[in-house]
Motif scaffolding. Sequence first.
Motif, PDB file in Angstrom:
ATOM      1  N   LEU A  53     -13.604 112.491  28.294  1.00 55.11           N
ATOM      2  CA  LEU A  53     -12.415 113.880  28.264  1.00 55.11           C
ATOM      3  C   LEU A  53     -11.299 113.502  27.198  1.00 55.11           C
ATOM      4  N   ASP A  54     -11.467 114.565  26.389  1.00 55.83           N
ATOM      5  CA  ASP A  54     -10.421 113.736  25.585  1.00 55.83           C
ATOM      6  C   ASP A  54      -8.819 114.908  25.912  1.00 55.83           C
ATOM      7  N   TRP A  55      -7.883 114.977  24.897  1.00 56.60           N
ATOM      8  CA  TRP A  55      -6.663 115.523  25.341  1.00 56.60           C
ATOM      9  C   TRP A  55      -6.592 116.314  25.393  1.00 56.60           C
ATOM     10  N   LYS A  56      -7.560 117.776  24.947  1.00 57.14           N
ATOM     11  CA  LYS A  56      -7.317 119.050  24.346  1.00 57.14           C
ATOM     12  C   LYS A  56      -8.622 119.323  26.473  1.00 57.14           C
ATOM     13  N   THR A  57      -9.070 118.737  26.656  1.00 55.98           N
ATOM     14  CA  THR A  57     -10.101 119.003  27.326  1.00 55.98           C
ATOM     15  C   THR A  57      -9.208 118.358  29.359  1.00 55.98           C
ATOM     16  N   ARG A  58      -8.309 117.603  29.046  1.00 46.43           N
ATOM     17  CA  ARG A  58      -7.374 117.571  30.449  1.00 46.43           C
ATOM     18  C   ARG A  58      -6.839 118.159  30.687  1.00 46.43           C
ATOM     19  N   HIS A  59      -5.233 118.254  29.337  1.00 47.90           N
ATOM     20  CA  HIS A  59      -4.683 119.320  29.534  1.00 47.90           C
ATOM     21  C   HIS A  59      -4.828 120.389  29.892  1.00 47.90           C
ATOM     22  N   ASP A  60      -6.159 121.150  29.596  1.00 49.09           N
ATOM     23  CA  ASP A  60      -6.300 122.194  29.874  1.00 49.09           C
ATOM     24  C   ASP A  60      -7.027 122.388  31.554  1.00 49.09           C
ATOM     25  N   ILE A  61      -7.771 120.771  31.792  1.00 52.40           N
ATOM     26  CA  ILE A  61      -8.260 120.868  33.395  1.00 52.40           C
ATOM     27  C   ILE A  61      -6.679 121.175  33.893  1.00 52.40           C
ATOM     28  N   ILE A  62      -6.109 119.998  33.430  1.00 53.28           N
ATOM     29  CA  ILE A  62      -4.005 120.299  33.631  1.00 53.28           C
ATOM     30  C   ILE A  62      -3.424 121.444  34.250  1.00 53.28           C
ATOM     31  N   LEU A  63      -3.795 122.834  33.777  1.00 52.41           N
ATOM     32  CA  LEU A  63      -3.303 123.574  33.120  1.00 52.41           C
ATOM     33  C   LEU A  63      -4.012 124.680  34.008  1.00 52.41           C
ATOM     34  N   GLY A  64      -5.560 124.752  34.185  1.00 51.20           N
ATOM     35  CA  GLY A  64      -6.352 125.149  35.312  1.00 51.20           C
ATOM     36  C   GLY A  64      -6.102 124.651  36.925  1.00 51.20           C
TER      37      GLY A  64
END
Length: 420
Positions: free
Chosen positions: A191-202
């Motif tokens: 879970l890199d930052w981009k993946t985590r950020h996308d998860i938060i937004l989703g």
Amino acid sequence: MEYFHKYRRHLKDSPQTQNSTAQGIQSKSNSSSAEIPVVVSILVVVICCTCFYFIYCWRWRKRNAIRRAQVQSLVTLSKLDLPLMDFSTIVEATNSFSESNKLGEGGFGPVYKGALSSGHEIAVKRLSAKSRQGTVEFQNEVESIAKLQHRNLVKLLGCCVHKEEKLLIYEFVPNGSLDAFLFDSKKSSQLDWKTRHDIILGIARGLIYLHEDSQVKFIHRDLKASNVLLDDRMNPKISDFGLAKCFYGEDSNEVNTGKVVGTLGYMAPEYALNGTFSIKSDVFSFGVLLLEILNGQRNSSAYHLQQHDDTLLHHAWILWTEDRASEFIDPTLSNSCSANEVSRCFHTGLLCVQENPEERPTMSTVLLMLISDQMQLPSPTEPSNYARSNTVLDFLRGRDTASSHNESLNGVTITSIGPR
């Protein structure tokens, strides 16, 4: 003279007559005594038979009531635009619910991976007979999620009611639940930052749909890492609507319920302590989840209290007040994160977990806070420290802490009726 002789003979015969009479009376008395056990035995048998008859009638009526309830459930479910799947099809798809197909297990029972004859993969949530989740929660989940269609919500494909069996058939989400990655020291590196950020937004978009965009307003009431699934592209899907509450019209007032259900650590303080919930309760849960995604550790669970003698929220607040927010972030993100995005996420998370629900933003405002560089964020107030109250601490120390570490390979499986 003859008369005199007859009288003497009569006197001689009298004792014999009296003796015979006494013998007859004694014989009758013995006969009556012998009949008493027989009568008592007959009465016992009659009473026992009567009791068995009433028990049989009671059980017969109970079975009929269950059958009527099942028929009524089927009638209700058939009114929904949702396929009623045949039990034999599910048995074949899961290889008779074999252990090799078992994905995980929660308070309701196990969940199995299956494949239909068309090749389509499914996840089957099987409500066990001993489950704490009852028929009401089962039907609630079916009726709730059948009305919802959004890319960030798990899709319910069908359901099945067969005798004592209650089954929910979902789309299979190959990467399982977020907690299986987030709280695992090895998997969390994926879970890199981009993946985590996308998860938060989703997750935020999914909640906006539930609170504002769907025809019926929904309050999830059990948003947590294990109830967020990740598809093959790591897109998040909110799952498990067994505790969800729906509201018609524009009424968004707080609701008070006499029964508090959900998961400690994610429950808003007004709900955990007073039984009052609203859409702002989901906002609080989202804030907790957001901070967990940033930090990589659980909030106020037995695990976190034992390791740090503090809750994740209180730890975040202290770092905020000391202007050391950068120390809160998961060290594995140091080489991939955007400092500005991380800062806004941290700030937004603290705004979501404020003690006063009126001070928490709505989910549509939360999304703007997360994506807009121009929006000025207000200063947060200190989050509630209710998780450190004696009542909650005693509960956490007394329960099986192993349940805090359970990871489900498919988070659609997790529903707990009552705190855990």
